[in-house]
Structure formats: C-alpha cells, structure tokens
Design an enzyme around this catalytic site. Structure first.
Site, PDB file in Angstrom:
ATOM      1  N   GLU A  93       0.831  -1.209   0.000  1.00 34.76           N
ATOM      2  CA  GLU A  93       0.000   0.000   0.000  1.00 34.76           C
ATOM      3  C   GLU A  93       0.874   1.272   0.000  1.00 34.76           C
ATOM      4  O   GLU A  93       0.407   2.353   0.349  1.00 34.76           O
ATOM      5  CB  GLU A  93      -0.950   0.010   1.209  1.00 34.76           C
ATOM      6  CG  GLU A  93      -1.865  -1.187   1.342  1.00 34.76           C
ATOM      7  CD  GLU A  93      -3.123  -1.120   0.464  1.00 34.76           C
ATOM      8  OE1 GLU A  93      -3.252  -0.151  -0.287  1.00 34.76           O
ATOM      9  OE2 GLU A  93      -3.943  -2.048   0.542  1.00 34.76           O
TER      10      GLU A  93
ATOM     11  N   HIS B  56      -7.224  -4.412  10.211  1.00 36.31           N
ATOM     12  CA  HIS B  56      -8.472  -5.136   9.917  1.00 36.31           C
ATOM     13  C   HIS B  56      -9.263  -5.371  11.198  1.00 36.31           C
ATOM     14  O   HIS B  56      -9.307  -6.503  11.693  1.00 36.31           O
ATOM     15  CB  HIS B  56      -8.134  -6.479   9.250  1.00 36.31           C
ATOM     16  CG  HIS B  56      -7.459  -6.375   7.911  1.00 36.31           C
ATOM     17  ND1 HIS B  56      -6.926  -7.457   7.236  1.00 36.31           N
ATOM     18  CD2 HIS B  56      -7.231  -5.294   7.110  1.00 36.31           C
ATOM     19  CE1 HIS B  56      -6.419  -7.057   6.075  1.00 36.31           C
ATOM     20  NE2 HIS B  56      -6.563  -5.749   5.988  1.00 36.31           N
TER      21      HIS B  56
ATOM     22  N   HIS C  65      -3.111   1.260   8.963  1.00 38.04           N
ATOM     23  CA  HIS C  65      -4.192   0.485   8.340  1.00 38.04           C
ATOM     24  C   HIS C  65      -4.237  -0.887   8.991  1.00 38.04           C
ATOM     25  O   HIS C  65      -3.208  -1.545   9.145  1.00 38.04           O
ATOM     26  CB  HIS C  65      -3.967   0.332   6.832  1.00 38.04           C
ATOM     27  CG  HIS C  65      -4.795  -0.783   6.244  1.00 38.04           C
ATOM     28  ND1 HIS C  65      -6.167  -0.811   6.343  1.00 38.04           N
ATOM     29  CD2 HIS C  65      -4.443  -1.938   5.615  1.00 38.04           C
ATOM     30  CE1 HIS C  65      -6.626  -1.915   5.778  1.00 38.04           C
ATOM     31  NE2 HIS C  65      -5.593  -2.624   5.337  1.00 38.04           N
TER      32      HIS C  65
ATOM     33  N   HIS D 190     -13.362  -4.449   4.283  1.00 37.87           N
ATOM     34  CA  HIS D 190     -11.918  -4.674   4.283  1.00 37.87           C
ATOM     35  C   HIS D 190     -11.268  -4.282   5.615  1.00 37.87           C
ATOM     36  O   HIS D 190     -10.599  -5.097   6.239  1.00 37.87           O
ATOM     37  CB  HIS D 190     -11.273  -3.907   3.116  1.00 37.87           C
ATOM     38  CG  HIS D 190      -9.774  -3.997   3.063  1.00 37.87           C
ATOM     39  ND1 HIS D 190      -9.057  -3.698   1.936  1.00 37.87           N
ATOM     40  CD2 HIS D 190      -8.846  -4.313   3.995  1.00 37.87           C
ATOM     41  CE1 HIS D 190      -7.762  -3.858   2.167  1.00 37.87           C
ATOM     42  NE2 HIS D 190      -7.604  -4.224   3.423  1.00 37.87           N
TER      43      HIS D 190
END
Ligand code: 2HA
Ligand code: ZN
Length: 272
Positions: free
Chosen positions: A123, A148, A146, A218
């Site tokens: 990413e 989950h 980032h 996501h």
C-alpha cells in the site's frame, strides 16, 4: 556494487520504531492482523540529521514516485509481507526508513529493510498519496495505520450500517466518549480492490472530513499525530462496534444511547 550504508537511529527515531512495534503488537493481540495484514507509516523528515549532506551513500531503489510533495521527505514504513506480530522483535527486517529522492525516481534505504527484498508495503503508493494530502491539509497528522478490526468490518457487511450516517449514529450511541473524542465521526469509503489507486482515491475523499476511514468489507485506516494516537481511535470505535455486536449475539435488541442522551453529550462537550 550498491552501497549498504545504514543510518544509526537517534533517540527520537528509536522511540518511533519502538512505538510502531508496540502498535503492531496491539493490532495482533486484538486479532486485527492475521498473516501480513495491515501497514503503518510515519513521516520523520524533521528527525533526520545531516539532511543537507545528501543520501548518495545509501542504497537507492529505483521506482517511480507519483507524489511530488513526498520528494525529499523521509518515512518509517512497514515492509511488504511483514507481520504485525513480528514488528517489535524484528524491527530491522519488518520496518524500513527511507528517503524519497527529490527527482521522484526512487528512494534511499536509510535504515532497516533487512528482510527479503526490502520493499515497503504493497500500500506504499496509497500511503504516499495520503501523506501528501496531510502535508497540505492537516500537517499535525504524521502517522497512518491500516488494520483489519473485526467488529468494524462485520458492521460494513450489514447493509443497514454500510452507510456513513447510519454507522456513525450507531457507533456514537454505543459509546458515550466517542462523541467527545471523535465528534466528526468516521468516514466510510466504498469497497475497492486492496492495493489499488481506486482505493487510495476513495480514502482521500473520505479523509477530507475525517481522521478515520472505514474501508467497506476490508478494514480501517486512521491518521494520527503518532501511531499510538491512530491506534487509540481505531480501538475506540471498534469497541463501540463490539458492544453492539455482543448485545446482538446474546440475542437482545441493543438500546444504545437515546437521541437526547447524545444531544446532552454534544452540549456538554461543545461539539457538533
Ligand atoms: O498490507 O492489509 O490492505 C496488507 C493489507 C493490504
Ligand atoms: Zn488491508
């Protein structure tokens, strides 16, 4: 022969590397970082000494950089394929400190990146795009995380809550302190394939008004003054989602705070 000179980290940079490791461990402990899920970056340009003397002695990795504002800036960023649960113990393999060349034709590896390939997260392009936005619009936000978060992801799979207003109303109603700490709520980015320019674009749109963006089906991306702050926000909103789902899983309707209780919070904390 490429040079393998590496920089030694000053105390502030060591602390940031340590914080990234800690946050990686929190993400793993929360169950939000299966396999190599998630990525973290923080801009550190101001902490790099001897900046004026150039970086020619460091390994240069050629790669087109499409963010002019990132030219000449330095970042700590997790490596592609690195596991959050290993960041703390294997920081030199799992984290890379790099300098983006002014010519935008690659980056120098200043420290770390000693794992296979030394590539930053898949990413990477998204992180640079988002950092560029932050430089211009919200420069105190230097870190991007980032991950989950399971309960939040579950909510975005429920049609009723996969809508920005509805999910914020739900989250605020599950946790009274959320209105105080995150009065603007979370942004919701529609589903886009991981690692794509499209995902970076929808994230950027949502970031205009928010510090935290949920990625439909996501995960979640948060910005912060540092990685701990970004983690705190995700932790807090996931808690709200968890409380709702716990009540539901136990077979009950979940009351949530009433409109008047939420209004009382807004008045008390002076937020919108
Ligand atoms: O870094 O989570 O979205 C692995 C991911 C990509
Ligand atoms: Zn992801």
């Amino acid at each position: 022969m490429p040079s393998i000179k590496k920089m030694s980290l000053n105390a502030e940079l060591q602390k940031l590397v340590q914080n990234i490791g800690e946050v990686g461990h929190y993400l793993w402990e929360r169950g939000w970082a299966e396999k190599n899920a998630g990525n973290i970056s923080i801009e550190v340009t101001d902490l790099i000494e001897k900046r004026g003397q150039g970086f020619d002695n460091y390994q240069k990795v050629k790669r087109e950089i499409s963010e002019p504002l990132c030219g000449g800036r330095c970042f700590l960023i997790t490596a592609s394929g690195s596991r959050m649960r290993e960041l703390r113990e294997c920081s030199q393999e799992s984290i890379i400190m790099l300098h983006i060349c002014e010519e935008l034709d690659g980056y120098h590896v200043l420290w770390g990146g000693e794992g296979i390939g030394a590539n930053p997260t898949t990413e990477f392009a998204s992180h640079l795009k988002l950092h560029s936005f932050l430089f211009e619009n919200n420069p105190s936000q230097k870190a991007i995380v980032h991950t989950h978060p399971s309960h939040l992801i579950a909510l975005t799979h429920i049609e009723l809550y996969c809508e920005e207003k509805a999910i914020n109303r739900l989250l605020w109603s599950m946790h009274p302190e959320l209105k105080m700490f995150l009065p603007e709520g979370v942004g919701l980015a529609p589903y886009r394939c991981p690692g794509t320019e499209e995902l970076a674009e929808v994230t950027l749109t949502a970031l205009q008004e928010h510090r935290i963006v949920l990625w439909e089906k996501h995960g979640c991306l948060a910005t912060g003054a540092d990685v701990m702050e970004a983690f705190d926000f995700i932790d807090m909103i996931n808690k709200a989602a968890q409380i709702f789902l716990l009540g539901r899983c136990a077979g009950y309707e979940v009351q949530g705070l009433t409109e008047s209780q939420i209004k009382e919070l807004k008045d008390r904390f002076g937020v919108a």
